[in-house]
Design a protein around this motif. Structure first.
Motif, PDB file in Angstrom:
ATOM      1  N   LEU A 173       9.746  -5.056   4.402  1.00  0.00           N
ATOM      2  CA  LEU A 173       8.412  -5.361   4.091  1.00  0.00           C
ATOM      3  C   LEU A 173       8.015  -6.656   4.070  1.00  0.00           C
ATOM      4  O   LEU A 173       8.840  -7.333   3.293  1.00  0.00           O
ATOM      5  N   LEU A 174       7.445  -7.389   5.017  1.00  0.00           N
ATOM      6  CA  LEU A 174       6.762  -8.683   5.030  1.00  0.00           C
ATOM      7  C   LEU A 174       5.288  -8.567   4.614  1.00  0.00           C
ATOM      8  O   LEU A 174       4.430  -8.542   5.294  1.00  0.00           O
ATOM      9  N   PRO A 175       5.201  -8.748   3.321  1.00  0.00           N
ATOM     10  CA  PRO A 175       3.716  -8.742   2.769  1.00  0.00           C
ATOM     11  C   PRO A 175       2.938  -9.730   2.983  1.00  0.00           C
ATOM     12  O   PRO A 175       2.936 -10.672   3.165  1.00  0.00           O
ATOM     13  N   THR A 176       1.588  -9.354   2.705  1.00  0.00           N
ATOM     14  CA  THR A 176       0.626 -10.012   2.889  1.00  0.00           C
ATOM     15  C   THR A 176       0.234 -11.244   1.735  1.00  0.00           C
ATOM     16  O   THR A 176       0.105 -12.400   2.200  1.00  0.00           O
ATOM     17  N   VAL A 177       0.614 -10.942   0.495  1.00  0.00           N
ATOM     18  CA  VAL A 177       0.266 -11.958  -0.348  1.00  0.00           C
ATOM     19  C   VAL A 177       1.706 -12.207  -1.111  1.00  0.00           C
ATOM     20  O   VAL A 177       1.560 -12.351  -2.355  1.00  0.00           O
ATOM     21  N   SER A 178       2.838 -12.217  -0.514  1.00  0.00           N
ATOM     22  CA  SER A 178       3.911 -12.918  -1.056  1.00  0.00           C
ATOM     23  C   SER A 178       4.654 -13.407   0.077  1.00  0.00           C
ATOM     24  O   SER A 178       4.920 -13.088   1.124  1.00  0.00           O
ATOM     25  N   ASN A 179       5.384 -14.633  -0.317  1.00  0.00           N
ATOM     26  CA  ASN A 179       6.426 -15.226   0.637  1.00  0.00           C
ATOM     27  C   ASN A 179       7.901 -14.565   0.484  1.00  0.00           C
ATOM     28  O   ASN A 179       8.365 -14.866   1.784  1.00  0.00           O
ATOM     29  N   GLN A 180       7.926 -13.552  -0.138  1.00  0.00           N
ATOM     30  CA  GLN A 180       9.324 -12.967  -0.346  1.00  0.00           C
ATOM     31  C   GLN A 180       9.515 -11.685   0.670  1.00  0.00           C
ATOM     32  O   GLN A 180       8.470 -11.023   0.627  1.00  0.00           O
ATOM     33  N   VAL A 181      10.457 -11.886   1.150  1.00  0.00           N
ATOM     34  CA  VAL A 181      11.013 -10.671   2.340  1.00  0.00           C
ATOM     35  C   VAL A 181      11.348  -9.631   1.434  1.00  0.00           C
ATOM     36  O   VAL A 181      12.148  -9.857   0.684  1.00  0.00           O
ATOM     37  N   PHE A 212       4.609  -4.102  -4.831  1.00  0.00           N
ATOM     38  CA  PHE A 212       3.302  -3.072  -4.986  1.00  0.00           C
ATOM     39  C   PHE A 212       3.024  -3.071  -6.445  1.00  0.00           C
ATOM     40  O   PHE A 212       1.482  -2.858  -6.720  1.00  0.00           O
ATOM     41  N   GLU A 213       3.849  -3.056  -7.360  1.00  0.00           N
ATOM     42  CA  GLU A 213       3.298  -3.215  -8.857  1.00  0.00           C
ATOM     43  C   GLU A 213       2.357  -4.339  -8.983  1.00  0.00           C
ATOM     44  O   GLU A 213       1.372  -4.203  -9.805  1.00  0.00           O
ATOM     45  N   HIS A 214       2.300  -5.346  -8.160  1.00  0.00           N
ATOM     46  CA  HIS A 214       1.567  -6.613  -8.487  1.00  0.00           C
ATOM     47  C   HIS A 214       0.363  -6.340  -7.624  1.00  0.00           C
ATOM     48  O   HIS A 214      -0.847  -6.501  -7.785  1.00  0.00           O
TER      49      HIS A 214
END
Length: 161
Positions: A69-77, A88-90
């Motif tokens: 998952l390369l998420p929208t609102v996180s820089n962490q892969v 997803f908890e956040h």
């Protein structure tokens, strides 16, 4: 289990290959019929329904064990279930609800498909409703008879509408 590593260039290459291919549906070695683009598009609704539960575990259930998952609102892969659940908890604290704006489905065979396009999320931040438009790519694989996300990339639109 197959690993899928598709970046923007790889997706463009796959799409270019598919454009030149026959319009006959792809068949797997077991002669199982390939899904329709509509069936692949419906997988987003299933994922969005999981978001609506507010349960990060239910959302993570939509992802394969080897998903990235390369998420929208996180820089962490995010490349483990625990990392996907953490994201997803956040994210679910914002009560997200997604809507597809533009979808381009490539059915690769009976067990693999890609849905790429743009979507809009309605969120609640600091008690106020807001929206975020983003680009997405979902790579799906049918594993054990169930369609799962093996790669999900989402990034906010770089230009203002």
């Amino acid at each position: 289990m197959r690993k899928h590593l598709i970046g923007a260039a790889g997706l463009a290459g796959v799409t270019a290959l598919l454009v030149g291919c026959s319009s006959a549906p792809a068949q797997s070695a077991t002669t199982e019929a390939a899904p329709t683009p509509e069936q692949i598009k419906a997988l987003f609704a299933d994922w969005n329904t999981a978001l609506a539960t507010g349960d990060a575990q239910k959302v993570a259930d939509r992802y394969a064990p080897n998903a990235v998952l390369l998420p929208t609102v996180s820089n962490q892969v995010r490349s483990t279930r625990a990392e996907i659940v953490d994201y997803f908890e956040h994210f679910l604290l914002n009560r997200p609800s997604g809507e597809i704006l533009d979808s381009h489905v490539a059915v690769l065979d009976a067990d693999d498909a890609i849905d790429a396009g743009t979507y809009r999320f309605s969120l609640t931040k600091d008690g106020r409703p807001t929206t975020v438009d983003a680009r997405y790519t979902f790579v799906y694989e049918k594993i054990g008879g169930k369609w799962l996300i093996v790669n999900h990339h989402s990034s906010a639109m770089p230009e203002q509408a």
